[in-house]
Write an enzyme that holds these catalytic residues in place. Structure first.
Site, PDB file in Angstrom:
ATOM      1  N   ASP A  11       0.855  -1.174   0.000  1.00 48.45           N
ATOM      2  CA  ASP A  11       0.000   0.000   0.000  1.00 48.45           C
ATOM      3  C   ASP A  11       0.901   1.236   0.000  1.00 48.45           C
ATOM      4  OD1 ASP A  11      -2.510   1.458   0.412  1.00 48.45           O
ATOM      5  OD2 ASP A  11      -3.197  -0.439   1.269  1.00 48.45           O
TER       6      ASP A  11
ATOM      7  N   ASP B 154      -3.020   4.625  -2.489  1.00 52.49           N
ATOM      8  CA  ASP B 154      -4.114   5.123  -1.653  1.00 52.49           C
ATOM      9  C   ASP B 154      -4.574   6.518  -2.117  1.00 52.49           C
ATOM     10  OD1 ASP B 154      -5.538   4.622   0.972  1.00 52.49           O
ATOM     11  OD2 ASP B 154      -4.630   6.562   1.434  1.00 52.49           O
TER      12      ASP B 154
ATOM     13  N   GLU C   5      -6.297   3.900  -6.201  1.00 55.46           N
ATOM     14  CA  GLU C   5      -7.616   4.029  -5.576  1.00 55.46           C
ATOM     15  C   GLU C   5      -8.164   5.375  -6.025  1.00 55.46           C
ATOM     16  OE1 GLU C   5      -9.769   3.909  -1.204  1.00 55.46           O
ATOM     17  OE2 GLU C   5      -7.943   5.044  -1.486  1.00 55.46           O
TER      18      GLU C   5
ATOM     19  N   HIS D 166     -11.124  -3.609   2.774  1.00 54.64           N
ATOM     20  CA  HIS D 166     -11.135  -3.245   4.193  1.00 54.64           C
ATOM     21  C   HIS D 166     -11.984  -2.011   4.498  1.00 54.64           C
ATOM     22  CE1 HIS D 166      -8.322  -0.643   2.281  1.00 54.64           C
ATOM     23  NE2 HIS D 166      -8.254   0.112   3.355  1.00 54.64           N
ATOM     24  N   ASP D 167     -12.482  -1.338   3.460  1.00 51.00           N
ATOM     25  CA  ASP D 167     -13.323  -0.152   3.677  1.00 51.00           C
ATOM     26  C   ASP D 167     -14.797  -0.439   3.393  1.00 51.00           C
ATOM     27  OD1 ASP D 167     -11.153   1.515   4.251  1.00 51.00           O
ATOM     28  OD2 ASP D 167     -10.855   2.027   2.148  1.00 51.00           O
TER      29      ASP D 167
END
Ligand code: NOJ
Length: 552
Positions: free
Chosen positions: A99, A202, A256, A329-330
Site C-alpha cells: 500500500d 491510496d 484508488e 477493508h473499507d
C-alpha cells in the site's frame, strides 16, 4: 527492466495485516502470522497479494497514517520479518504489492513534527499550511474531509491551519513541492529495490489540489471536492513517477480513484499515457446508497449494478484495464449486502456473487475472508468499534441529532469494521486468529464459518473460489473477450456473455431468493455447463443459483 503486463493475469488477495493472523500472541495480526498462512493462500490459487500498510505508524487510521516509510510497525514485526515474508511469497510464485499512502503522512512523521514546531523549518512546505480567516478564528476555507469533519486543523493557538482530508493525524502532503515528489520516488525505489512488485496507491486522485484554495458552495459532504479530487496536476505527477521510477521495474500500480468518472479514469490508465496500470472504481459500491454516501444506504437494485458494470466494462475494453472487487477493508461484507442476506443461503449467495464479478474483464481482487463467506461483524455497542471514521460519524450524527435508531442502524451496517473482524481460521474462542483477546471483536459465527471447516468440505466457498481461479487462469476469453449484457432489464438475474472470436462464455446468476425461469438457457444447447453452485441444468434457476457455460 521493462514493464510487462503480468497484472492482467494476476489474481490478487488482499491482506489486512491487523486482522489476518496473530503470530506473536498480542491480539494483533502480524507478519509472522501472514507467513504461517502462505500455504493456505497458495492452495487457494492466488498469485499476488496486496498488503494493507505495515509501515511504522501511530495507527490512528490503522496504518494509513505513516510515521516512517522505511520501517515496519513494531507489533507487526521487523524489516527482517518483512524480507523473509517477501521471499517466502516469491518462493511460492506469489507477488506482493504494497500500500502506498502518500497523499498524507502521519502527524507523528518527523517531517510534520519539524514543520509545525518551527515556522522556518525546511519541512514546512512539505505540507499544506495556510493562515486561517478572521485572524485564525476560522479555517482558511470551508472544505470538509472524508471522515465527517472539517478539512483543516488549527496548529496550536496560532493563526495557521494544516490541511487534512482524513483524520486529525493525517496531514496532507504538498505535492507542489518538488522535494516532496523526490521523497516519494525514493520511497518507491526503496521498496522496489527490495523486490516488491508494485503498489496500491491510496486515494491517489487527491494528491493535486487547486492552489487557489477557494471555498466551495454548501454541500452535505465533501465540500471542496471539485478543488481537491482529480486536481490540475494529477496526471503530470503520476507520469513523473512513472518515468522516474516505475518504468525501470517490472512493477504494477493500481490507483484508488475515489469519485472518478469513466473519462477521468481513462486518462489514468491508457497505457500510452504512462500513469497507472489500473484503477479501482467505486461506482458499484454506490449502488446501495443515496448521493454516493455509504451511510445513507438504500435497498440494493440489480439493475443499478448492471448499468455500472456495463459502463466500465465497455469503456475500458481494448484500451485500459479494470480491477474487479466486491469487498475490501473499507467496505462491508458482500454477503448480506447485495440482496443476499438469507442466512440459509449464505453459501450459495457467496458463490454466486464471486462468480458474477470474477469472470468480468479485469484483474480480480479477493479480500481476506471473502473466500469463506465471512459476514458483517456482530457489534453490540459503539464501544465495540475501533475505526476512527465510524467514531467520527457517530459523533457527527449525535451532534446534528440524527434519530438514535437510524444512526445506529446506519453505523452498524455500514462501518468499515464489519470487514475488519479477525479472520476466522477455526471455531476456537478467538477463531484461531490469536490465543489472546483480539483488538476487534471476533464474529460469533466463527463456530461454523471458518477456514478449518472450509478446507474439509468439498462444497465450501473456499473450494468454489479455487475452481473459479483455476478456470480464469490462462483463459483468453475471460482475459480479452468483449462483454455483452444479456438481460439488461431484468432486476433478478444477471446474465452476461464474454466473447472472443467464436468462443463464448455465458455467466448466469440469480440475485433472487425465489426460483426464476430463464428463457435464455434454452438457447444454450450448444454450450456445456462447466461451473455452478447447484447441480442443475434446466431452465429454472434456484435462489442465488449461478452457472457458467462455455461453447468451446
Ligand atoms: C483509503 C483507505 O483504503 C482507507 O482505509 C483510509 O482510511 C483512507 N484511504 C485514508 O488513507
Amino acid at each position: 527492466m521493462k514493464q510487462t503486463d503480468w497484472y492482467k493475469d494476476a489474481i490478487i488477495y488482499q491482506i489486512y495485516p491487523r486482522s489476518f493472523c496473530d503470530g506473536n500472541g498480542d491480539g494483533l495480526g502480524d507478519i509472522p502470522g501472514i507467513i504461517s498462512k502462505l500455504d493456505y493462500l497458495k492452495e487457494l490459487g492466488v498469485n499476488c497479494f496486496w498488503l494493507s500498510p505495515v509501515y511504522d505508524s501511530p495507527q490512528e487510521d490503522n496504518g494509513y497514517d505513516i510515521s516512517n516509510y522505511r520501517d515496519i510497525y513494531k507489533p507487526f514485526g521487523t524489516l527482517n520479518d518483512f524480507k523473509k515474508m517477501l521471499n517466502e511469497m516469491h518462493k511460492r510464485g506469489i507477488r506482493l504489492i504494497m500500500d502506498l499512502v502518500v497523499n498524507h503522512t502521519s502527524s507523528e512523521h518527523p517531517w510534520f513534527k519539524d514543520a509545525i514546531s518551527d515556522k522556518n523549518s525546511p519541512y514546512r512546505d512539505y505540507y499544506i499550511i495556510k493562515k486561517g480567516r478572521k485572524n485564525g478564528k476560522k479555517p482558511p476555507n470551508n472544505w470538509s474531509g472524508f471522515f465527517g469533519e472539517g478539512a483543516w486543523q488549527r496548529i496550536g493557538d496560532s493563526e495557521d491551519y494544516y490541511l487534512r482530508l482524513f483524520a486529525k493525524g493525517q496531514p496532507d502532503l504538498n505535492w507542489e513541492n518538488p522535494k516532496v515528489r523526490e521523497e516519494v520516488k525514493d520511497i518507491l525505489r526503496y521498496w522496489l529495490d527490495m523486490g516488491v512488485d508494485g503498489f496500491r496507491c491510496d486515494v491517489i486522485t487527491l494528491i493535486s489540489k487547486d492552489q487557489r484554495f477557494k471555498s466551495d458552495a454548501p454541500n452535505i459532504a465533501l465540500r471542496g471536492k471539485k478543488y481537491f479530487v482529480n486536481g490540475p496536476r494529477l496526471h503530470e505527477y503520476l507520469h513523473e513517477l512513472y518515468t522516474d521510477v516505475y518504468q525501470n521495474y517490472d512493477c504494477m500500480t493500481v490507483g484508488e480513484t475515489v469519485l472518478s468518472t469513466v473519462e477521468q479514469a481513462k486518462l489514468l490508465v491508457l497505457p500510452q499515457r504512462q500513469e497507472l496500470s489500473m484503477i479501482f472504481n467505486f461506482d458499484h459500491t454506490d449502488t446501495d446508497n443515496y448521493f454516493g454516501i455509504k451511510w445513507f444506504y438504500r435497498k440494493f437494485k440489480l439493475k443499478r449494478l448492471k448499468k455500472v458494470v456495463r459502463k466500465w466494462q465497455h469503456a475500458l475494453h481494448g484500451c485500459g484495464w479494470n480491477s474487479l472487487f466486491i469487498e475490501n477493508h473499507d467496505q462491508r461484507r458482500c454477503v448480506g449486502r447485495f440482496n443476499t442476506d438469507d442466512k440459509k443461503l449464505r453459501i450459495e449467495s457467496a458463490k454466486m456473487l464471486g462468480t458474477t464479478y470474477f469472470l468480468l474483464q479485469g484483474t480480480p481482487f479477493i479480500y481476506e475472508g471473502q473466500e469463506l463467506g465471512m459476514t458483517n461483524g456482530d457489534f453490540s455497542s459503539i464501544e465495540d468499534f475501533m475505526d476512527v471514521e465510524t467514531h467520527n460519524i457517530h459523533a457527527l450524527g449525535e451532534r446534528i441529532k440524527i434519530l438514535k435508531p437510524i444512526l445506529k442502524k446506519s453505523l452498524y451496517s455500514c462501518s468499515r469494521d464489519n470487514a475488519r473482524t479477525p479472520m476466522q481460521w477455526d471455531d476456537s474462542e478467538y477463531a484461531g486468529f490469536s490465543n489472546v483477546k483480539p483488538w476487534l471483536k471476533v464474529n460469533e459465527n466463527k463456530s461454523f464459518i471458518n477456514a478449518n471447516e472450509a478446507m474439509k468440505d468439498d462444497n465450501s466457498i473456499f473450494h468454489y473460489y479455487q475452481k473459479l481461479i483455476a478456470f480464469r487462469k490462462d483463459n483468453e476469453v475471460i482475459k480479452n473477450g468483449e462483454y455483452i449484457d444479456l438481460l439488461p432489464n431484468d432486476n433478478n438475474v444477471f446474465a452476461y456473455e464474454r466473447r472472443l472470436g467464436d468462443k463464448s462464455i455465458v455467466i448466469i446468476s440469480s440475485f433472487s431468493n425465489k426460483n426464476r425461469r430463464i428463457r435464455l438457457i434454452e438457447k444454450l444447447n450448444s454450450y456445456k455447463l462447466v461451473l455452478s453452485n447447484y447441480n442443475n441444468d434446466n431452465d429454472v434457476l434456484n435462489p442465488y443459483e449461478t452457472r457458467v457455460y462455455i461453447n468451446y
